[in-house]
Design an enzyme around this catalytic site. Structure first.
Site, PDB file in Angstrom:
ATOM      1  N   SER A 119      22.006 -28.237  -6.336  1.00 32.71           N
ATOM      2  CA  SER A 119      21.852 -29.208  -7.716  1.00 32.71           C
ATOM      3  C   SER A 119      22.273 -28.612  -8.693  1.00 32.71           C
ATOM      4  O   SER A 119      22.602 -29.353  -9.781  1.00 32.71           O
ATOM      5  CB  SER A 119      20.192 -29.823  -7.747  1.00 32.71           C
ATOM      6  OG  SER A 119      19.518 -28.547  -7.856  1.00 32.71           O
ATOM      7  N   HIS A 140      25.700 -33.840  -3.114  1.00 33.24           N
ATOM      8  CA  HIS A 140      24.543 -33.638  -3.763  1.00 33.24           C
ATOM      9  C   HIS A 140      23.806 -34.793  -3.128  1.00 33.24           C
ATOM     10  O   HIS A 140      24.157 -35.922  -4.077  1.00 33.24           O
ATOM     11  CB  HIS A 140      24.559 -33.106  -5.229  1.00 33.24           C
ATOM     12  CG  HIS A 140      23.237 -33.036  -5.901  1.00 33.24           C
ATOM     13  ND1 HIS A 140      23.103 -33.587  -7.033  1.00 33.24           N
ATOM     14  CD2 HIS A 140      22.181 -32.585  -5.382  1.00 33.24           C
ATOM     15  CE1 HIS A 140      21.928 -33.214  -7.515  1.00 33.24           C
ATOM     16  NE2 HIS A 140      21.318 -32.598  -6.445  1.00 33.24           N
ATOM     17  N   GLU A 152      26.411 -37.465  -4.766  1.00 35.72           N
ATOM     18  CA  GLU A 152      27.413 -36.887  -5.732  1.00 35.72           C
ATOM     19  C   GLU A 152      28.474 -35.898  -4.923  1.00 35.72           C
ATOM     20  O   GLU A 152      27.912 -35.048  -4.339  1.00 35.72           O
ATOM     21  CB  GLU A 152      26.972 -35.965  -7.038  1.00 35.72           C
ATOM     22  CG  GLU A 152      26.059 -36.877  -7.852  1.00 35.72           C
ATOM     23  CD  GLU A 152      25.355 -35.903  -9.133  1.00 35.72           C
ATOM     24  OE1 GLU A 152      25.554 -36.321 -10.269  1.00 35.72           O
ATOM     25  OE2 GLU A 152      24.691 -34.838  -8.834  1.00 35.72           O
ATOM     26  N   ASN A 190      21.683 -34.574 -12.808  1.00 39.23           N
ATOM     27  CA  ASN A 190      20.929 -33.437 -13.502  1.00 39.23           C
ATOM     28  C   ASN A 190      21.218 -33.291 -14.836  1.00 39.23           C
ATOM     29  O   ASN A 190      20.512 -32.820 -15.769  1.00 39.23           O
ATOM     30  CB  ASN A 190      20.964 -32.277 -12.573  1.00 39.23           C
ATOM     31  CG  ASN A 190      19.965 -32.418 -11.370  1.00 39.23           C
ATOM     32  OD1 ASN A 190      18.989 -33.406 -11.594  1.00 39.23           O
ATOM     33  ND2 ASN A 190      20.121 -31.571 -10.511  1.00 39.23           N
TER      34      ASN A 190
HETATM   35  N1  3HC Z   1      11.535 -40.661   3.392  1.00 43.04           N
HETATM   36  C1  3HC Z   1      11.670 -41.797   3.947  1.00 43.04           C
HETATM   37  N2  3HC Z   1      11.225 -42.996   3.511  1.00 43.04           N
HETATM   38  C2  3HC Z   1      10.486 -42.938   2.380  1.00 43.04           C
HETATM   39  C3  3HC Z   1      10.233 -41.761   1.629  1.00 43.04           C
HETATM   40  C4  3HC Z   1      10.652 -40.606   2.457  1.00 43.04           C
HETATM   41  N3  3HC Z   1      10.153 -39.494   1.866  1.00 43.04           N
HETATM   42  N4  3HC Z   1       9.739 -42.045   0.662  1.00 43.04           N
HETATM   43  C5  3HC Z   1       9.356 -43.322   0.414  1.00 43.04           C
HETATM   44  N5  3HC Z   1      10.195 -43.843   1.467  1.00 43.04           N
HETATM   45  C6  3HC Z   1      10.189 -45.414   1.945  1.00 43.04           C
HETATM   46  C7  3HC Z   1       9.015 -45.912   2.257  1.00 43.04           C
HETATM   47  O1  3HC Z   1       8.773 -45.943   3.708  1.00 43.04           O
HETATM   48  C8  3HC Z   1       9.088 -47.426   1.820  1.00 43.04           C
HETATM   49  O2  3HC Z   1       9.891 -48.191   2.714  1.00 43.04           O
HETATM   50  P1  3HC Z   1       9.244 -49.814   2.881  1.00 43.04           P
HETATM   51  O3  3HC Z   1       9.679 -50.217   1.844  1.00 43.04           O
HETATM   52  O4  3HC Z   1      10.438 -49.988   3.999  1.00 43.04           O
HETATM   53  O5  3HC Z   1       7.964 -49.587   3.530  1.00 43.04           O
HETATM   54  C9  3HC Z   1       9.978 -47.132   0.598  1.00 43.04           C
HETATM   55  O6  3HC Z   1      10.600 -45.855   0.661  1.00 43.04           O
HETATM   56  C10 3HC Z   1       9.170 -47.416  -0.795  1.00 43.04           C
HETATM   57  O7  3HC Z   1       8.390 -46.292  -0.746  1.00 43.04           O
HETATM   58  P2  3HC Z   1       6.865 -46.452  -1.081  1.00 43.04           P
HETATM   59  O8  3HC Z   1       6.344 -47.982  -1.063  1.00 43.04           O
HETATM   60  O9  3HC Z   1       5.947 -45.542  -0.614  1.00 43.04           O
HETATM   61  O10 3HC Z   1       6.840 -46.236  -2.672  1.00 43.04           O
HETATM   62  P3  3HC Z   1       7.629 -46.608  -3.881  1.00 43.04           P
HETATM   63  O11 3HC Z   1       7.999 -47.988  -4.058  1.00 43.04           O
HETATM   64  O12 3HC Z   1       7.034 -46.018  -5.286  1.00 43.04           O
HETATM   65  O13 3HC Z   1       9.001 -45.730  -3.914  1.00 43.04           O
HETATM   66  C11 3HC Z   1      10.299 -43.720  -4.191  1.00 43.04           C
HETATM   67  C12 3HC Z   1       9.020 -44.352  -3.466  1.00 43.04           C
HETATM   68  C13 3HC Z   1      11.344 -44.254  -3.428  1.00 43.04           C
HETATM   69  C14 3HC Z   1       9.849 -42.087  -4.046  1.00 43.04           C
HETATM   70  C15 3HC Z   1      10.329 -43.998  -5.769  1.00 43.04           C
HETATM   71  O14 3HC Z   1       9.297 -43.818  -6.356  1.00 43.04           O
HETATM   72  C16 3HC Z   1      11.501 -43.687  -6.441  1.00 43.04           C
HETATM   73  O15 3HC Z   1      12.748 -44.133  -6.383  1.00 43.04           O
HETATM   74  N6  3HC Z   1      11.047 -42.749  -7.396  1.00 43.04           N
HETATM   75  C17 3HC Z   1      12.293 -41.671  -8.040  1.00 43.04           C
HETATM   76  C18 3HC Z   1      12.694 -40.820  -7.106  1.00 43.04           C
HETATM   77  C19 3HC Z   1      13.909 -40.206  -7.694  1.00 43.04           C
HETATM   78  O16 3HC Z   1      14.341 -40.331  -8.828  1.00 43.04           O
HETATM   79  N7  3HC Z   1      14.610 -39.379  -7.111  1.00 43.04           N
HETATM   80  C20 3HC Z   1      15.551 -38.317  -7.617  1.00 43.04           C
HETATM   81  C21 3HC Z   1      15.096 -36.866  -8.064  1.00 43.04           C
HETATM   82  S1  3HC Z   1      16.411 -35.998  -8.768  1.00 43.04           S
HETATM   83  C22 3HC Z   1      16.815 -35.508  -7.318  1.00 43.04           C
HETATM   84  O17 3HC Z   1      16.520 -35.388  -6.390  1.00 43.04           O
HETATM   85  C23 3HC Z   1      18.184 -34.336  -7.547  1.00 43.04           C
HETATM   86  C24 3HC Z   1      17.701 -32.903  -7.578  1.00 43.04           C
HETATM   87  O18 3HC Z   1      18.849 -32.137  -7.571  1.00 43.04           O
HETATM   88  C25 3HC Z   1      16.725 -32.397  -8.847  1.00 43.04           C
END
Ligand code: 3HC
Length: 285
Positions: A119, A140, A152, A190
């Site tokens: 990242s 990424h 990315e 990021n």
């Molecule tokens: N693996 C597989 N599927 C997953 C999962 C996982 N770890 N987490 C959630 N899901 C699926 C669920 O099964 C659900 O599927 P469905 O709708 O078919 O039942 C769907 O995703 C939605 O999950 P939830 O209903 O449990 O919960 P939310 O609607 O709150 O979604 C989330 C969870 C997708 C994590 C959402 O909260 C989100 O988008 N959060 C922000 C995540 C984000 O910004 N990520 C980027 C971080 S930065 C990064 O990674 C870069 C690094 O370099 C720092």
């Protein structure tokens, strides 16, 4: 060159997500880890995800079985000699990554693409230790990998157009939307996301509002899926600190300076969800 055989080095949260998504998308996928217990834990995570998807009706039993055939694991890096692409997803530290790129450069044929999911570390330094600089790039992914649509593609000054085209096709086959970024600290996401998370921590340090209220403000006021403290706990405080340090080193401006509270939390081992405690407590969940 169309990618068919995928190698994933590292089977933690991100590595297992990438291996899972590659196998699900029809790729012959081989994954490795530094020890059998870590490999077992990663493979169990993937099997658990497929079991959940099957129970929700998103995958049939036949599809799960086909995915399982496409996904294999090994502890021997020499088994990666037949891969079209190897994705590095190991610990976020420069020296181990450079050592791995040297090893992969020796093991794999010259046509194999070598990419890193880092990242924040410079892709250019990984390219520089290989004899195939045109075939090295960043790839990424975002957490949770099976869900998040973005990838990315990070190109150095020597990454070739053919490599970028192959990575674009590969990520689109995985159901992702690629964007192209230059090899600069933080790439696109990021570079924008980290100062936002750091600003939230500083705002809390200054007593402007509680963590819960800052989270509620951004979640309900801008429709972000998670507020900044929940998201930092999700990403990992150590990962956030590390990314901040790398971006700050390249852009020594106050917005990128890691706040004292973040450093202290990391020192205490409160790294977020993965350790059960970060800004919030997850031990009951
Ligand atoms: N693996 C597989 N599927 C997953 C999962 C996982 N770890 N987490 C959630 N899901 C699926 C669920 O099964 C659900 O599927 P469905 O709708 O078919 O039942 C769907 O995703 C939605 O999950 P939830 O209903 O449990 O919960 P939310 O609607 O709150 O979604 C989330 C969870 C997708 C994590 C959402 O909260 C989100 O988008 N959060 C922000 C995540 C984000 O910004 N990520 C980027 C971080 S930065 C990064 O990674 C870069 C690094 O370099 C720092």
């Amino acid at each position: 060159m169309a990618i068919q055989k995928v190698g994933v080095v590292g089977c933690g949260l991100m590595g297992s997500g990438i291996a899972q998504t590659a196998a699900q998308s029809g790729f012959d996928t081989l994954v490795t880890e530094v020890s059998q217990p870590l490999l077992d834990r990663g493979m169990q995570r993937i099997q658990g995800a497929w079991a959940t998807m099957q129970s929700k009706g998103k995958l049939t039993a036949e599809q799960v079985a086909a995915n399982q055939v496409r996904l294999r694991s090994t502890l021997d890096l020499n088994d990666f000699a037949d891969r079209d692409i190897v994705i590095e997803v190991i610990i976020e530290q420069k020296e181990p990554k450079l050592a791995l790129f040297r090893q992969l450069d020796a093991i794999t044929p010259p046509a194999t693409l070598l990419v890193s999911n880092t990242s924040s570390l410079p892709i250019t330094e990984m390219a520089a230790v290989t004899k195939r600089r045109d075939k090295v790039a960043g790839l990424h992914f975002f957490n949770p990998v099976p869900v998040m649509k973005l990838v990315e593609i990070v190109r150095t000054v020597e990454t070739s157009d053919a490599t970028v085209a192959a990575l674009r096709q590969f990520t689109e086959t995985m159901g992702k939307t690629p964007i192209i970024a230059k090899d600069t600290a933080g790439f696109v996401v990021n570079f924008l996301l980290i100062p936002y998370l750091l600003s939230a921590i500083r705002m809390y340090e200054q007593g402007v509002a509680s963590m819960e209220d800052i989270d509620a403000a951004m979640q309900l006021g801008t429709n972000y899926p998670m507020g900044p403290f929940t998201l930092t706990d999700y990403v990992g405080l150590d990962t956030t600190l590390y990314a901040a340090e790398v971006i700050y080193a390249e852009h020594p401006e106050p917005a990128y300076a890691p706040p004292a509270l973040l450093r202290r939390m990391v020192t205490l081992g409160r790294l977020g969800r993965k350790t059960g405690q970060g800004f919030y407590d997850y031990t009951d969940k």
